[in-house]
Scaffold this motif. Sequence first.
Motif, PDB file in Angstrom:
ATOM      1  N   GLN A 140      32.822  59.421   4.320  1.00 54.09           N
ATOM      2  CA  GLN A 140      31.509  59.499   4.948  1.00 54.09           C
ATOM      3  C   GLN A 140      30.403  59.118   3.975  1.00 54.09           C
ATOM      4  O   GLN A 140      30.559  59.212   2.754  1.00 54.09           O
ATOM      5  CB  GLN A 140      31.263  60.917   5.469  1.00 54.09           C
ATOM      6  N   GLN A 141      29.277  58.698   4.532  1.00 44.49           N
ATOM      7  CA  GLN A 141      28.105  58.371   3.735  1.00 44.49           C
ATOM      8  C   GLN A 141      26.855  58.883   4.436  1.00 44.49           C
ATOM      9  O   GLN A 141      26.894  59.266   5.609  1.00 44.49           O
ATOM     10  CB  GLN A 141      28.006  56.857   3.529  1.00 44.49           C
ATOM     11  N   GLY A 142      25.743  58.887   3.718  1.00 44.40           N
ATOM     12  CA  GLY A 142      24.453  59.218   4.316  1.00 44.40           C
ATOM     13  C   GLY A 142      24.391  60.625   4.877  1.00 44.40           C
ATOM     14  O   GLY A 142      24.964  61.570   4.339  1.00 44.40           O
ATOM     15  N   LEU A 143      23.702  60.753   6.014  1.00 45.24           N
ATOM     16  CA  LEU A 143      23.468  62.059   6.625  1.00 45.24           C
ATOM     17  C   LEU A 143      24.770  62.755   6.997  1.00 45.24           C
ATOM     18  O   LEU A 143      24.897  63.975   6.833  1.00 45.24           O
ATOM     19  CB  LEU A 143      22.585  61.896   7.871  1.00 45.24           C
ATOM     20  N   ALA A 144      25.746  61.995   7.489  1.00 44.12           N
ATOM     21  CA  ALA A 144      27.028  62.599   7.879  1.00 44.12           C
ATOM     22  C   ALA A 144      27.689  63.301   6.697  1.00 44.12           C
ATOM     23  O   ALA A 144      28.263  64.378   6.848  1.00 44.12           O
ATOM     24  CB  ALA A 144      27.964  61.531   8.450  1.00 44.12           C
ATOM     25  N   SER A 145      27.597  62.690   5.511  1.00 48.04           N
ATOM     26  CA  SER A 145      28.212  63.312   4.332  1.00 48.04           C
ATOM     27  C   SER A 145      27.489  64.590   3.939  1.00 48.04           C
ATOM     28  O   SER A 145      28.116  65.576   3.539  1.00 48.04           O
ATOM     29  CB  SER A 145      28.240  62.325   3.158  1.00 48.04           C
ATOM     30  N   TYR A 146      26.149  64.603   4.077  1.00 56.39           N
ATOM     31  CA  TYR A 146      25.402  65.805   3.702  1.00 56.39           C
ATOM     32  C   TYR A 146      25.682  66.944   4.684  1.00 56.39           C
ATOM     33  O   TYR A 146      25.820  68.106   4.287  1.00 56.39           O
ATOM     34  CB  TYR A 146      23.894  65.515   3.644  1.00 56.39           C
ATOM     35  N   ILE A 147      25.786  66.608   5.962  1.00 60.58           N
ATOM     36  CA  ILE A 147      26.130  67.624   6.958  1.00 60.58           C
ATOM     37  C   ILE A 147      27.520  68.190   6.667  1.00 60.58           C
ATOM     38  O   ILE A 147      27.740  69.404   6.736  1.00 60.58           O
ATOM     39  CB  ILE A 147      26.060  67.028   8.376  1.00 60.58           C
ATOM     40  N   GLY A 148      28.462  67.304   6.321  1.00 57.48           N
ATOM     41  CA  GLY A 148      29.811  67.753   5.979  1.00 57.48           C
ATOM     42  C   GLY A 148      29.815  68.671   4.774  1.00 57.48           C
ATOM     43  O   GLY A 148      30.534  69.680   4.746  1.00 57.48           O
ATOM     44  N   LEU A 149      28.990  68.340   3.775  1.00 52.98           N
ATOM     45  CA  LEU A 149      28.912  69.184   2.579  1.00 52.98           C
ATOM     46  C   LEU A 149      28.378  70.569   2.923  1.00 52.98           C
ATOM     47  O   LEU A 149      28.900  71.584   2.442  1.00 52.98           O
ATOM     48  CB  LEU A 149      28.022  68.520   1.533  1.00 52.98           C
ATOM     49  N   LEU A 150      27.351  70.637   3.750  1.00 53.22           N
ATOM     50  CA  LEU A 150      26.791  71.932   4.132  1.00 53.22           C
ATOM     51  C   LEU A 150      27.802  72.756   4.927  1.00 53.22           C
ATOM     52  O   LEU A 150      27.864  73.986   4.785  1.00 53.22           O
ATOM     53  CB  LEU A 150      25.514  71.734   4.948  1.00 53.22           C
ATOM     54  N   GLN A 151      28.620  72.095   5.745  1.00 54.16           N
ATOM     55  CA  GLN A 151      29.685  72.803   6.460  1.00 54.16           C
ATOM     56  C   GLN A 151      30.681  73.410   5.482  1.00 54.16           C
ATOM     57  O   GLN A 151      31.142  74.550   5.664  1.00 54.16           O
ATOM     58  CB  GLN A 151      30.402  71.839   7.408  1.00 54.16           C
ATOM     59  N   ILE A 152      31.004  72.659   4.440  1.00 57.14           N
ATOM     60  CA  ILE A 152      31.933  73.161   3.425  1.00 57.14           C
ATOM     61  C   ILE A 152      31.340  74.369   2.713  1.00 57.14           C
ATOM     62  O   ILE A 152      32.011  75.387   2.503  1.00 57.14           O
ATOM     63  CB  ILE A 152      32.282  72.045   2.418  1.00 57.14           C
ATOM     64  N   PHE A 153      30.071  74.279   2.343  1.00 56.53           N
ATOM     65  CA  PHE A 153      29.421  75.415   1.684  1.00 56.53           C
ATOM     66  C   PHE A 153      29.425  76.643   2.588  1.00 56.53           C
ATOM     67  O   PHE A 153      29.651  77.767   2.120  1.00 56.53           O
ATOM     68  CB  PHE A 153      27.983  75.059   1.307  1.00 56.53           C
ATOM     69  N   SER A 154      29.163  76.441   3.863  1.00 55.76           N
ATOM     70  CA  SER A 154      29.158  77.565   4.804  1.00 55.76           C
ATOM     71  C   SER A 154      30.514  78.257   4.835  1.00 55.76           C
ATOM     72  O   SER A 154      30.600  79.498   4.841  1.00 55.76           O
ATOM     73  CB  SER A 154      28.779  77.070   6.199  1.00 55.76           C
ATOM     74  N   LEU A 155      31.585  77.457   4.813  1.00 55.56           N
ATOM     75  CA  LEU A 155      32.931  78.031   4.811  1.00 55.56           C
ATOM     76  C   LEU A 155      33.251  78.710   3.484  1.00 55.56           C
ATOM     77  O   LEU A 155      33.916  79.749   3.448  1.00 55.56           O
ATOM     78  CB  LEU A 155      33.960  76.935   5.108  1.00 55.56           C
ATOM     79  N   LEU A 156      32.777  78.140   2.381  1.00 57.83           N
ATOM     80  CA  LEU A 156      32.997  78.768   1.074  1.00 57.83           C
ATOM     81  C   LEU A 156      32.357  80.155   1.029  1.00 57.83           C
ATOM     82  O   LEU A 156      32.941  81.107   0.494  1.00 57.83           O
ATOM     83  CB  LEU A 156      32.411  77.889  -0.043  1.00 57.83           C
ATOM     84  N   LEU A 157      31.161  80.258   1.585  1.00 60.91           N
ATOM     85  CA  LEU A 157      30.478  81.553   1.600  1.00 60.91           C
ATOM     86  C   LEU A 157      31.264  82.588   2.390  1.00 60.91           C
ATOM     87  O   LEU A 157      31.203  83.783   2.094  1.00 60.91           O
ATOM     88  CB  LEU A 157      29.076  81.392   2.199  1.00 60.91           C
ATOM     89  N   GLY A 158      32.014  82.128   3.404  1.00 56.03           N
ATOM     90  CA  GLY A 158      32.762  83.061   4.235  1.00 56.03           C
ATOM     91  C   GLY A 158      34.203  83.252   3.819  1.00 56.03           C
ATOM     92  O   GLY A 158      34.957  83.945   4.530  1.00 56.03           O
ATOM     93  N   CYS A 159      34.611  82.643   2.720  1.00 58.63           N
ATOM     94  CA  CYS A 159      36.001  82.771   2.269  1.00 58.63           C
ATOM     95  C   CYS A 159      36.369  84.237   2.039  1.00 58.63           C
ATOM     96  O   CYS A 159      35.586  85.008   1.447  1.00 58.63           O
ATOM     97  CB  CYS A 159      36.237  81.973   0.995  1.00 58.63           C
ATOM     98  N   GLU A 160      37.568  84.611   2.473  1.00 65.69           N
ATOM     99  CA  GLU A 160      38.018  85.992   2.362  1.00 65.69           C
ATOM    100  C   GLU A 160      38.082  86.464   0.914  1.00 65.69           C
ATOM    101  O   GLU A 160      37.830  87.626   0.614  1.00 65.69           O
ATOM    102  CB  GLU A 160      39.399  86.123   3.003  1.00 65.69           C
TER     103      GLU A 160
END
Length: 283
Positions: A140-160
């Motif tokens: 991915q590139q551009g906005l799609a990549s940044y949205i994907g990164l934020l999704q990853i961060f959101s999941l990291l914050l919720g990791c058990e």
Amino acid sequence: MEYIFEKIYVPRQHSFITREMELKKNTARVHSHKNFELNFILSGSGKRIVGNNISSFEKDDLVLLGPNLPHCWEIIQTEAEAPPKCIVIHFYENLITSDFFNKPELEDIVNLLRRADSGLFFSGSEIPIIKDLLKNLTHQQGLASYIGLLQIFSLLLGCEKQEFIAQTASINTGFDEDFKQINKIYEYVFQHIHEEIKLNQVADLLNMAPGSFCRFFKKKTHQTFMEYLIKIRIGYAVKLLAETSKPISEIGYDCGYNNLANFNHYFKKLMKKTPSAYRRDFR
């Protein structure tokens, strides 16, 4: 222990770069760089060194490392196993102080990155989802990549489970001074990548004679200064070929090559294909 200093090139118009990389057996070295790093093991196993911690790693391990934290992945594999690979995200070192992250909604992400000074290991049911997002992010590139990164961060914050890997990083004075010296060279190269860079000018930055500088740089980075300079120039060319429609001759000039034949020679030597073939295959 002697460390190797690296400079990860994240173009100014980007906040991060994502790559799938093969982990080479018997070539691992303890190294450090200014960037944040998120590392996901796709295949392979072995020994992981982070700061003062030595532990094992295996497939699907996910760690987040803060800036200047020495680390190394040493591969242990049999010939029957798949080539060891990982997905790595390197973040621009000033990411958490940027205007974009200066938002109340992103405060938890900033705190997570700050806690990565000693390295963080993540596990739990979120890992398979993060794995899929990371794989997508490599394309991915551009906005799609940044949205994907934020999704990853959101999941990291919720990791058990989030575990600190090493004790708070403490770098001795000698190491810190060497890091500053080497980083001064890295910054100079990036600021003058479009220009001719002469060895005596670089050596003057550290108040060294050219011969002494060459020995110092090779000892601290395990590559000659010219090897490093070529790698950086060609790395920059790869980004321009993939992300712009500039003519190849102009890209060569932007990377410091006034001679197109020289640019083609070094590009093919490092990338195993010509600039035009690389652009064609990428697209």
